[in-house]
Design an enzyme around this catalytic site. Structure first.
Site, PDB file in Angstrom:
ATOM      1  N   HIS A 119       0.863  -1.183   0.000  1.00  0.00           N
ATOM      2  CA  HIS A 119       0.000   0.000   0.000  1.00  0.00           C
ATOM      3  C   HIS A 119       0.907   1.243   0.000  1.00  0.00           C
ATOM      4  CE1 HIS A 119      -4.177   1.581   1.233  1.00  0.00           C
ATOM      5  NE2 HIS A 119      -3.441   2.646   0.999  1.00  0.00           N
ATOM      6  N   ASN A 163      -2.393  -2.209  -3.491  1.00  0.00           N
ATOM      7  CA  ASN A 163      -3.471  -1.237  -3.342  1.00  0.00           C
ATOM      8  C   ASN A 163      -3.305  -0.120  -4.358  1.00  0.00           C
ATOM      9  OD1 ASN A 163      -5.688   0.167  -1.670  1.00  0.00           O
ATOM     10  ND2 ASN A 163      -4.092   1.733  -1.766  1.00  0.00           N
ATOM     11  N   GLU A 164      -4.318   0.090  -5.166  1.00  0.00           N
ATOM     12  CA  GLU A 164      -4.371   1.225  -6.097  1.00  0.00           C
ATOM     13  C   GLU A 164      -3.080   1.440  -6.895  1.00  0.00           C
ATOM     14  OE1 GLU A 164      -5.624   4.754  -4.070  1.00  0.00           O
ATOM     15  OE2 GLU A 164      -7.599   3.966  -3.664  1.00  0.00           O
ATOM     16  N   ASN A 295     -11.797   0.591  -4.549  1.00  0.00           N
ATOM     17  CA  ASN A 295     -11.876   1.728  -3.633  1.00  0.00           C
ATOM     18  C   ASN A 295     -12.711   2.790  -4.330  1.00  0.00           C
ATOM     19  OD1 ASN A 295     -10.159   0.310  -2.028  1.00  0.00           O
ATOM     20  ND2 ASN A 295      -8.377   1.617  -2.365  1.00  0.00           N
ATOM     21  N   GLU A 375     -12.627   0.193  -0.086  1.00  0.00           N
ATOM     22  CA  GLU A 375     -12.597   1.493   0.601  1.00  0.00           C
ATOM     23  C   GLU A 375     -13.740   2.341   0.101  1.00  0.00           C
ATOM     24  OE1 GLU A 375      -8.964   3.854   0.390  1.00  0.00           O
ATOM     25  OE2 GLU A 375      -7.742   2.061   0.644  1.00  0.00           O
ATOM     26  N   SER A 429      -3.234  11.053   6.485  1.00  0.00           N
ATOM     27  CA  SER A 429      -3.687  11.129   5.095  1.00  0.00           C
ATOM     28  C   SER A 429      -2.505  11.628   4.263  1.00  0.00           C
ATOM     29  CB  SER A 429      -4.877  12.095   4.999  1.00  0.00           C
ATOM     30  OG  SER A 429      -5.119  12.448   3.668  1.00  0.00           O
ATOM     31  N   TRP A 430      -2.153  10.838   3.251  1.00  0.00           N
ATOM     32  CA  TRP A 430      -0.940  11.084   2.450  1.00  0.00           C
ATOM     33  C   TRP A 430      -0.741  12.552   2.090  1.00  0.00           C
ATOM     34  CZ3 TRP A 430       1.545   6.581   2.537  1.00  0.00           C
ATOM     35  CH2 TRP A 430       0.791   5.417   2.605  1.00  0.00           C
ATOM     36  N   LYS A 436      -7.131  16.209   7.770  1.00  0.00           N
ATOM     37  CA  LYS A 436      -8.138  15.557   6.929  1.00  0.00           C
ATOM     38  C   LYS A 436      -8.428  14.196   7.561  1.00  0.00           C
ATOM     39  CE  LYS A 436      -9.011  14.401   2.083  1.00  0.00           C
ATOM     40  NZ  LYS A 436      -8.381  14.211   0.758  1.00  0.00           N
ATOM     41  N   TYR A 438     -10.814  10.713   8.317  1.00  0.00           N
ATOM     42  CA  TYR A 438     -11.724   9.757   7.678  1.00  0.00           C
ATOM     43  C   TYR A 438     -12.314   8.747   8.668  1.00  0.00           C
ATOM     44  CZ  TYR A 438     -10.184  10.742   2.814  1.00  0.00           C
ATOM     45  OH  TYR A 438      -9.922  11.305   1.593  1.00  0.00           O
TER      46      TYR A 438
HETATM   47  C1  BGP Z   1      -7.058   5.905  -1.066  1.00  0.00           C
HETATM   48  C2  BGP Z   1      -5.915   5.227  -0.381  1.00  0.00           C
HETATM   49  C3  BGP Z   1      -5.901   5.339   1.094  1.00  0.00           C
HETATM   50  C4  BGP Z   1      -6.465   6.622   1.647  1.00  0.00           C
HETATM   51  C5  BGP Z   1      -7.670   7.160   0.907  1.00  0.00           C
HETATM   52  C6  BGP Z   1      -7.976   8.595   1.213  1.00  0.00           C
HETATM   53  O1  BGP Z   1      -6.662   6.356  -2.318  1.00  0.00           O
HETATM   54  O2  BGP Z   1      -5.881   3.851  -0.692  1.00  0.00           O
HETATM   55  O3  BGP Z   1      -4.625   5.036   1.540  1.00  0.00           O
HETATM   56  O4  BGP Z   1      -5.510   7.549   1.939  1.00  0.00           O
HETATM   57  O5  BGP Z   1      -7.538   7.052  -0.478  1.00  0.00           O
HETATM   58  O6  BGP Z   1      -7.142   9.434   0.501  1.00  0.00           O
HETATM   59  P1  BGP Z   1      -6.438  10.706   1.082  1.00  0.00           P
HETATM   60  O7  BGP Z   1      -5.850  10.291   2.384  1.00  0.00           O
HETATM   61  O8  BGP Z   1      -5.425  11.092   0.078  1.00  0.00           O
HETATM   62  O9  BGP Z   1      -7.502  11.719   1.222  1.00  0.00           O
END
Ligand code: BGP
Length: 468
Positions: A119, A163-164, A295, A375, A429-430, A436, A438
């Site tokens: 991931h 993942n993605e 996702n 997701e 969150s990346w 942010k 979730y």
């Molecule tokens: C998806 C990823 C997750 C998560 C989520 C929310 O793309 O698989 O790891 O981070 O999105 O995205 P973000 O945190 O960028 O808002």
């Protein structure tokens, strides 16, 4: 009457770098995200995953809460650098022990682990060799996957290879916000995505050869393409955008082949496709997944774009920026605005119907594949009351909308086996950092990472109970 089968999995999801913390504990090797978050000025909000919500030390509490919330499955990922600190070679017993503890605790509590091998978090040694741009990474990934199957394969019944792969390739090579921060590098984008698809296919094949119990799939960030009504060349634009986002990943995973439309498209984009080798065809053919994970967040709403330069837009500043997510590719297409849909504060469309469209598209194009919604969630700024409680009504409304469309797709014949909320609790969150959020469970990052179930946690619990 329940809208899903009795064995439907209702869970929530996290990923290693985003929740574990303990970035240098018990023999873990350095990860690419450790280096990026510590050193790179492009980490614009300055946050790191060094501690995050400290799942590494709170996993029992998190799994207990998940169980109390009525959920019966937990999706998480394994950190490659915790298992193989140098990316290949020596196995780190500390990492094996940690995931054994997590898996065993899930099973003890009646929770089905759904485990992702990769991931976004490359070991730094592998990143320094070019990551997935380098074909040698494929063999390293296979070695890592085999190691995980050997140690955990007797207990984990649902595996995800990557993942993605598309979103990861997109952010690290087109947007340039994820390491190694290449911008608008279409060559590298397709090369990375192709090697990820090949690595995934090889691992699927090995999993089947090892005769392990359970199933293996890949997780794609659902990128359902819709063409705006005023588009002049709707078929062409649809095909281009679909090839850009979905072609490689979905066709290889579900059909075992590269789509024929890809080569002419790569010509148009002036991408040199010599990274695609004829001999890979067999690996793809033997690497068809048992299920596809989707996702689901948004769709790609597109139209023609002939004048102007190629540009990409992204928003990692949230309310501090007006930027909307999107891309314009000269002479190919651009993403556009639908005045009837809302966006979140990070500039991404909120479009519940894309859940239905995504599922129906899989069925119509690829047949009756089992699908997990791996997701779905909503990123928000949040304010807790004096008791630490968050009333996240927007999240509830948004998720209910997507879930209703999932039920509609099931009614119309889609084989959906499970749904995972993103995310189990608040986490990193990346690039966006910690503002942010979730989670179904709030984490007080200022006060010892204390956990507080939110309103959405109880809503989700009630929804699950009503389905049993
Ligand atoms: C998806 C990823 C997750 C998560 C989520 C929310 O793309 O698989 O790891 O981070 O999105 O995205 P973000 O945190 O960028 O808002």
């Amino acid at each position: 009457m329940s809208k899903v089968k009795d064995d439907f999995l209702w869970g929530s999801a996290t990923a290693a770098y985003q929740c574990e913390g303990a970035w240098n504990e018990d023999g873990k090797g350095l990860g690419e995200w450790d280096v990026f978050s510590h050193e790179n000025p492009l980490n614009i909000n300055g946050a790191t995953g060094d501690v995050s919500c400290d799942f590494y030390h709170h996993y029992k509490e998190d799994i207990d809460l998940l169980v109390k919330g009525g959920q019966n499955s937990y999706r998480f990922s394994i950190s490659w650098a915790r298992i193989l600190p140098d990316g290949r070679g020596k196995v780190n017993q500390g990492g094996i022990d940690f995931y054994n503890r997590v898996i065993d605790y899930c099973l003890e509590k009646g929770v089905e682990p759904n485990v992702t091998l990769f991931h976004y978090d490359l070991p730094n040694t592998i990143a320094l060799e070019g990551g997935f741009e380098n074909r040698n990474t494929i063999e390293a990934f296979v070695e890592y996957a085999k190691t995980c199957f050997q140690y955990f394969g007797n207990r984990v019944k649902i595996w995800v290879t990557i993942n993605e792969p598309k979103y990861y390739a997109y952010c690290s090579n087109i947007v340039g916000n994820y390491p190694p921060n290449h911008k608008l590098d279409f060559q590298r984008y397709f090369n990375v995505m192709y090697n990820e698809a090949l690595a995934s296919a090889k691992v699927v094949n090995i999993f089947h050869e090892m005769g392990l119990p359970g199933q293996i799939g890949i997780v794609h960030d659902s990128s359902n393409v819709e063409v705006a009504p005023d588009c002049k060349e709707p078929e062409k634009v649809y095909l281009r955008a679909d090839m850009f986002y979905n072609g490689i990943i979905l066709n290889t995973a579900l059909k075992g082949e590269i789509p024929v439309e890809l080569i002419p498209f790569l010509h148009e984009l002036k991408v040199d496709y010599s990274f695609m080798k004829l001999e890979d065809a067999l690996d793809f053919r033997e690497g068809i997944v048992d299920f596809i994970g989707m996702n689901v967040y948004n769709r790609f709403y597109v139209t023609d774009y002939s004048e102007g330069e190629t540009e990409v837009f992204h928003n990692n500043k949230g309310a501090k920026s007006k930027m909307k997510e999107g891309i314009r590719i000269k002479n190919l297409y651009e993403t556009t605005d639908d005045p009837n849909t809302k966006r979140n504060l990070w500039g991404r469309e909120i479009y519940p119907r894309c859940m239905y469209n995504t599922l129906m598209e899989i069925k119509n194009k690829y047949g009756d594949f089992p699908v997990y919604i791996t997701e779905n969630g909503h990123g928000m700024y949040e304010q807790a009351d004096e008791k630490g409680y968050v009333e996240d009504d927007d999240r509830i409304e948004m998720m209910q909308g997507y879930i209703d469309f999932m039920f509609k797709a099931i009614e119309d014949g889609c084989d959906v086996r499970g749904y995972y909320a993103w995310s189990t609790m608040d986490l990193y969150s990346w690039v966006n950092g910690y503002e942010k959020r979730y989670g179904l469970v709030r984490v007080d990052f200022e006060d010892n990472n204390k956990r507080y179930p939110k309103k959405s946690y109880f809503w989700y619990k009630d929804l699950i109970e009503s389905m049993r």
